[in-house]
Design a protein around this motif. Structure first.
Motif, PDB file in Angstrom:
ATOM      1  N   GLY A 181       0.939  -0.884  -0.076  1.00  6.99           N
ATOM      2  CA  GLY A 181       0.273   0.292  -0.207  1.00  6.99           C
ATOM      3  C   GLY A 181       0.914   1.402   0.432  1.00  6.99           C
ATOM      4  N   PRO A 182       0.485   2.361   0.117  1.00  2.00           N
ATOM      5  CA  PRO A 182       0.952   3.775   0.235  1.00  2.00           C
ATOM      6  C   PRO A 182       1.874   3.934   1.348  1.00  2.00           C
ATOM      7  CG  PRO A 182      -1.028   3.812  -0.008  1.00  2.00           C
ATOM      8  CD  PRO A 182      -0.679   2.571   0.195  1.00  2.00           C
ATOM      9  N   GLU A 183       2.922   4.773   1.741  1.00  5.05           N
ATOM     10  CA  GLU A 183       3.716   4.962   3.041  1.00  5.05           C
ATOM     11  C   GLU A 183       2.736   5.990   3.642  1.00  5.05           C
ATOM     12  OE1 GLU A 183       7.490   6.599   1.229  1.00  5.05           O
ATOM     13  OE2 GLU A 183       8.043   4.085   0.445  1.00  5.05           O
ATOM     14  N   VAL A 184       2.850   4.660   4.365  1.00  2.57           N
ATOM     15  CA  VAL A 184       2.509   5.450   5.771  1.00  2.57           C
ATOM     16  C   VAL A 184       3.376   6.080   7.040  1.00  2.57           C
ATOM     17  CG1 VAL A 184      -0.435   5.618   5.263  1.00  2.57           C
ATOM     18  CG2 VAL A 184       0.999   3.693   6.939  1.00  2.57           C
ATOM     19  N   ASN A 185       2.806   7.281   8.095  1.00  5.12           N
ATOM     20  CA  ASN A 185       4.183   6.937   8.697  1.00  5.12           C
ATOM     21  C   ASN A 185       4.205   6.337   9.906  1.00  5.12           C
ATOM     22  OD1 ASN A 185       5.771   9.589   7.442  1.00  5.12           O
ATOM     23  ND2 ASN A 185       4.883  10.882   8.384  1.00  5.12           N
ATOM     24  N   PHE A 186       6.001   5.593  10.904  1.00  6.94           N
ATOM     25  CA  PHE A 186       5.713   5.333  11.922  1.00  6.94           C
ATOM     26  C   PHE A 186       6.930   5.882  12.510  1.00  6.94           C
ATOM     27  CE2 PHE A 186       3.008   1.737   9.724  1.00  6.94           C
ATOM     28  CZ  PHE A 186       2.882   1.345  10.359  1.00  6.94           C
ATOM     29  N   LEU A 187       6.020   5.877  14.072  1.00  5.09           N
ATOM     30  CA  LEU A 187       6.772   6.316  14.714  1.00  5.09           C
ATOM     31  C   LEU A 187       7.910   4.657  15.633  1.00  5.09           C
ATOM     32  CD1 LEU A 187       8.029   8.343  17.657  1.00  5.09           C
ATOM     33  CD2 LEU A 187       5.831   7.580  18.728  1.00  5.09           C
ATOM     34  N   PHE A 188       9.156   5.425  15.842  1.00  3.63           N
ATOM     35  CA  PHE A 188       9.762   4.087  16.271  1.00  3.63           C
ATOM     36  C   PHE A 188      10.572   4.209  17.577  1.00  3.63           C
ATOM     37  CE2 PHE A 188      10.218   3.587  11.705  1.00  3.63           C
ATOM     38  CZ  PHE A 188      10.414   2.276  11.242  1.00  3.63           C
ATOM     39  N   ASP A 189      10.074   2.944  18.365  1.00  3.89           N
ATOM     40  CA  ASP A 189      10.174   3.201  19.605  1.00  3.89           C
ATOM     41  C   ASP A 189      10.084   1.911  20.608  1.00  3.89           C
ATOM     42  OD1 ASP A 189       8.950   3.416  22.507  1.00  3.89           O
ATOM     43  OD2 ASP A 189       7.012   4.363  21.874  1.00  3.89           O
ATOM     44  N   THR A 190      11.496   2.220  20.705  1.00  2.71           N
ATOM     45  CA  THR A 190      11.808   0.744  22.407  1.00  2.71           C
ATOM     46  C   THR A 190      11.174   0.766  22.798  1.00  2.71           C
ATOM     47  OG1 THR A 190      14.129   2.661  23.149  1.00  2.71           O
ATOM     48  CG2 THR A 190      14.415   1.303  20.576  1.00  2.71           C
ATOM     49  N   GLU A 207      -4.588   9.620  18.965  1.00  6.76           N
ATOM     50  CA  GLU A 207      -4.583  10.556  18.202  1.00  6.76           C
ATOM     51  C   GLU A 207      -2.795  11.743  18.337  1.00  6.76           C
ATOM     52  OE1 GLU A 207      -8.084  13.017  20.224  1.00  6.76           O
ATOM     53  OE2 GLU A 207      -8.831  12.379  18.646  1.00  6.76           O
ATOM     54  N   LEU A 208      -1.684  11.039  17.822  1.00  2.86           N
ATOM     55  CA  LEU A 208      -0.549  11.475  17.767  1.00  2.86           C
ATOM     56  C   LEU A 208      -0.463  12.060  16.969  1.00  2.86           C
ATOM     57  CD1 LEU A 208       2.176   8.632  18.404  1.00  2.86           C
ATOM     58  CD2 LEU A 208       0.752   9.846  19.816  1.00  2.86           C
ATOM     59  N   GLU A 209      -0.842  12.713  16.477  1.00  2.00           N
ATOM     60  CA  GLU A 209      -0.608  13.342  14.762  1.00  2.00           C
ATOM     61  C   GLU A 209      -1.742  14.804  15.774  1.00  2.00           C
ATOM     62  OE1 GLU A 209      -3.036  15.718  11.115  1.00  2.00           O
ATOM     63  OE2 GLU A 209      -3.026  13.676  12.107  1.00  2.00           O
ATOM     64  N   LYS A 210      -1.887  14.692  16.433  1.00  2.00           N
ATOM     65  CA  LYS A 210      -2.652  16.338  17.604  1.00  2.00           C
ATOM     66  C   LYS A 210      -1.362  17.084  18.282  1.00  2.00           C
ATOM     67  CE  LYS A 210      -7.704  16.348  17.923  1.00  2.00           C
ATOM     68  NZ  LYS A 210      -8.993  16.352  18.664  1.00  2.00           N
ATOM     69  N   VAL A 211      -0.734  15.468  18.962  1.00  2.00           N
ATOM     70  CA  VAL A 211       0.571  15.942  19.685  1.00  2.00           C
ATOM     71  C   VAL A 211       1.832  16.451  19.085  1.00  2.00           C
ATOM     72  CG1 VAL A 211      -0.794  15.503  21.754  1.00  2.00           C
ATOM     73  CG2 VAL A 211       0.335  14.141  20.432  1.00  2.00           C
ATOM     74  N   ILE A 212       2.069  15.620  17.824  1.00  2.00           N
ATOM     75  CA  ILE A 212       3.504  16.095  17.107  1.00  2.00           C
ATOM     76  C   ILE A 212       3.024  16.448  16.782  1.00  2.00           C
ATOM     77  CG2 ILE A 212       5.179  13.930  15.501  1.00  2.00           C
ATOM     78  CD1 ILE A 212       4.102  11.551  17.156  1.00  2.00           C
ATOM     79  N   GLY A 213       2.006  16.668  15.325  1.00  2.00           N
ATOM     80  CA  GLY A 213       2.055  17.957  14.589  1.00  2.00           C
ATOM     81  C   GLY A 213       1.896  17.158  13.249  1.00  2.00           C
ATOM     82  N   ILE A 214       2.694  15.992  12.877  1.00  2.00           N
ATOM     83  CA  ILE A 214       2.605  15.440  11.578  1.00  2.00           C
ATOM     84  C   ILE A 214       1.843  13.992  11.527  1.00  2.00           C
ATOM     85  CG2 ILE A 214       5.007  16.504  11.059  1.00  2.00           C
ATOM     86  CD1 ILE A 214       6.199  13.510  11.454  1.00  2.00           C
ATOM     87  N   PRO A 215       1.265  13.547  10.463  1.00  2.00           N
ATOM     88  CA  PRO A 215       0.520  12.765  10.556  1.00  2.00           C
ATOM     89  C   PRO A 215       1.518  11.334  10.809  1.00  2.00           C
ATOM     90  CG  PRO A 215      -0.470  13.089   8.357  1.00  2.00           C
ATOM     91  CD  PRO A 215       1.162  13.985   9.131  1.00  2.00           C
ATOM     92  N   ASP A 238       0.345  18.225  32.916  1.00  2.00           N
ATOM     93  CA  ASP A 238       0.499  16.767  31.732  1.00  2.00           C
ATOM     94  C   ASP A 238       1.393  16.217  31.532  1.00  2.00           C
ATOM     95  OD1 ASP A 238      -0.771  15.504  29.860  1.00  2.00           O
ATOM     96  OD2 ASP A 238      -2.240  16.588  29.795  1.00  2.00           O
ATOM     97  N   LEU A 239       1.977  14.594  31.901  1.00  2.00           N
ATOM     98  CA  LEU A 239       2.624  13.972  31.680  1.00  2.00           C
ATOM     99  C   LEU A 239       2.592  13.924  30.180  1.00  2.00           C
ATOM    100  CD1 LEU A 239       4.377  12.830  34.539  1.00  2.00           C
ATOM    101  CD2 LEU A 239       4.620  15.486  34.089  1.00  2.00           C
ATOM    102  N   GLY A 240       1.332  13.458  29.176  1.00  2.16           N
ATOM    103  CA  GLY A 240       1.725  12.194  28.504  1.00  2.16           C
ATOM    104  C   GLY A 240       0.825  11.882  27.595  1.00  2.16           C
ATOM    105  N   ARG A 241       0.205  11.385  26.660  1.00  2.00           N
ATOM    106  CA  ARG A 241      -1.146  10.780  25.869  1.00  2.00           C
ATOM    107  C   ARG A 241      -1.005   9.602  26.183  1.00  2.00           C
ATOM    108  NH1 ARG A 241      -5.503  12.809  25.732  1.00  2.00           N
ATOM    109  NH2 ARG A 241      -5.997  11.335  23.358  1.00  2.00           N
ATOM    110  N   SER A 242      -2.249   8.593  26.412  1.00  2.00           N
ATOM    111  CA  SER A 242      -1.803   7.699  27.118  1.00  2.00           C
ATOM    112  C   SER A 242      -3.229   6.550  26.001  1.00  2.00           C
ATOM    113  CB  SER A 242      -2.532   6.924  28.491  1.00  2.00           C
ATOM    114  OG  SER A 242      -3.361   6.962  29.248  1.00  2.00           O
TER     115      SER A 242
END
Length: 419
Positions: free
Chosen positions: A57-66, A132-140, A239-243
């Motif tokens: 499929g088309p490319e979509v953004n992923f967060l790389f998270d240890t 809803e990470l787009e709202k807090v990161i600023g990119i999809p 507020d320390l973070g989204r969950s």
């Protein structure tokens, strides 16, 4: 400043997925055998984001998270379009210990990162995008890649140049020149190291810390894990973070020093989350907290899971001051496409609060520059830049009784250091 965009995800579940294995086991591999390949990444507030094509499929953004053990996808609608097949439904407990979230397990997917591919990849697909990470990161951002990417090969993260180097498994037998080494423990598919902490208002600590590339805090300490963890005298409630279950709250302060095998970081901004329903799980891991990207981005690091070690050396940002928001504002974006920003929280008593900024005000301009010309990360940097800096906001405020009625407000304040 929203300290922890990291989604604090705790999955209290055990599931085993049977794979129809062919020539390889699940993992990420080079398409052509080389010593290493380089992958450019998007650096948003020092979070590592890369585009991936799933199942052609088309490319979509992923967060790389240890800090996450499972691959996660946030859009059930898009997952269906990408031909993900599901084997079962799961109910997950949110980070507040009460919210029940549903997800589907998709066991057999192909990830394409250009010179790297992920085969037989299991993905946990959320039925709703609670984060809803787009709202807090600023990119999809459509998902998170966790342990699978790091488990079989040394991976170098160069924050200065925005490059991830994916090495052949047998490479890096010897420590590269200039790099220090510390052992890592892989527990529950997550990496942990030992670090020393000199507190502002308590004894020195020898701490077990999670290495968490998906969290943009500097240091996080879970007070319930040790009676020796003491709040600094100067703190702010935050507020320390989204969950998955909503926002997590606690305090923010500073520790005097964090040491990793002789490399010392001074006056580190530190989060102290409130004890929650999942504190027992944190205690069971033996960890005292985590190191996030605001420390990691000051180094070049190599995560070498096969040899159970982390190699690291100073990066270009090593000597940069650890800064915290000086406005009292938490800014989020309605969507990256529309470039519309709004105030999601105003800290009581802060410079912005004293001048009348209110929650849900929409930002029309900042310092006379229209909102569409800004990126969320640039706004964040501005609001923690220099004490005494003048901030002028043009805000649109809608009438809560009638959304069709709005008023324009022009507000000016000075940034003020509070930590």
């Amino acid at each position: 400043m929203h300290l922890g965009i990291k989604p604090f995800i705790f999955f209290f579940l055990s599931f085993f997925i049977a794979f129809s294995l062919q020539s390889q086991v699940p993992g990420f591999y080079m398409k052509k055998e080389k010593r290493k390949v380089n992958l450019p990444f998007i650096d948003s507030n020092s979070l590592i984001i890369m585009p991936i094509s799933i199942n052609g499929g088309p490319e979509v953004n992923f967060l790389f998270d240890t800090g996450v053990k499972s691959n996660i996808f946030f859009s059930k609608t898009l997952a269906d379009e990408l031909d993900m097949q599901y084997t079962r439904k799961l109910n997950l407990v949110g980070a507040d210990g009460k919210t029940v979230l549903s997800a589907s397990v998709s066991p057999n997917n192909h990830f394409d990162l250009g010179p790297i591919e992920g085969i037989f990849q299991a993905i946990l697909v959320l039925d709703e995008d609670f984060l809803e990470l787009e709202k807090v990161i600023g990119i999809p951002v459509f998902g998170v890649i966790g342990h699978e990417f790091f488990k079989n090969n040394p991976v170098k993260i160069d924050y200065d140049n925005g490059i991830i180097s994916f090495y052949k498994r047998s490479a890096l037998k010897w420590r590269p020149l200039g790099f220090r080494k510390t052992e890592i423990e892989i527990l529950g598919n997550k990496p942990y190291i030992q670090a020393t902490i000199r507190q502002s208002n308590g004894p020195n600590l020898n701490s077990k810390l999670l290495i968490d590339t998906g969290a943009n805090h500097g240091l996080l300490l879970n007070m319930e894990t040790s009676d020796e963890i003491v709040l600094p005298e100067v703190t702010l409630e935050s507020d320390l973070g989204r969950s998955l279950g909503g926002d997590l709250f606690g305090f923010v302060g500073r520790v005097k020093r964090v040491g990793i095998n002789g490399l010392k970081f001074r006056n580190v901004i530190t989060s102290y989350p409130e004890e929650n329903e999942f504190s027992d799980v944190i205690i069971d891991t033996g960890r005292n907290g985590s190191i996030g990207s605001d420390v990691l981005n000051r180094m070049k690091i190599i995560m070498d899971y096969p040899r159970k070690r982390m190699l690291f050396k100073k990066g270009a940002r090593f000597s940069n001051e650890f800064k915290y928001d000086m406005s009292g504002l938490m800014v989020r974006v309605y969507s990256a496409e529309t470039k519309r920003f709004y105030i999601s929280q105003v800290r009581e008593g802060s410079p912005a609060h004293q001048q009348g900024v209110q929650e849900f005000d929409e930002i029309i301009s900042i310092n006379k520059i229209p909102a569409p010309f800004w990126k969320l990360s640039d706004i964040t940097d501005l609001l923690r830049s220099n004490e005494g800096k003048v901030i002028s906001l043009e805000l649109l405020r809608r009438d809560p009784a009638d959304e069709n009625v709005s008023t324009l407000h022009k507000i000016t304040f000075l940034l003020e250091k509070q930590l």
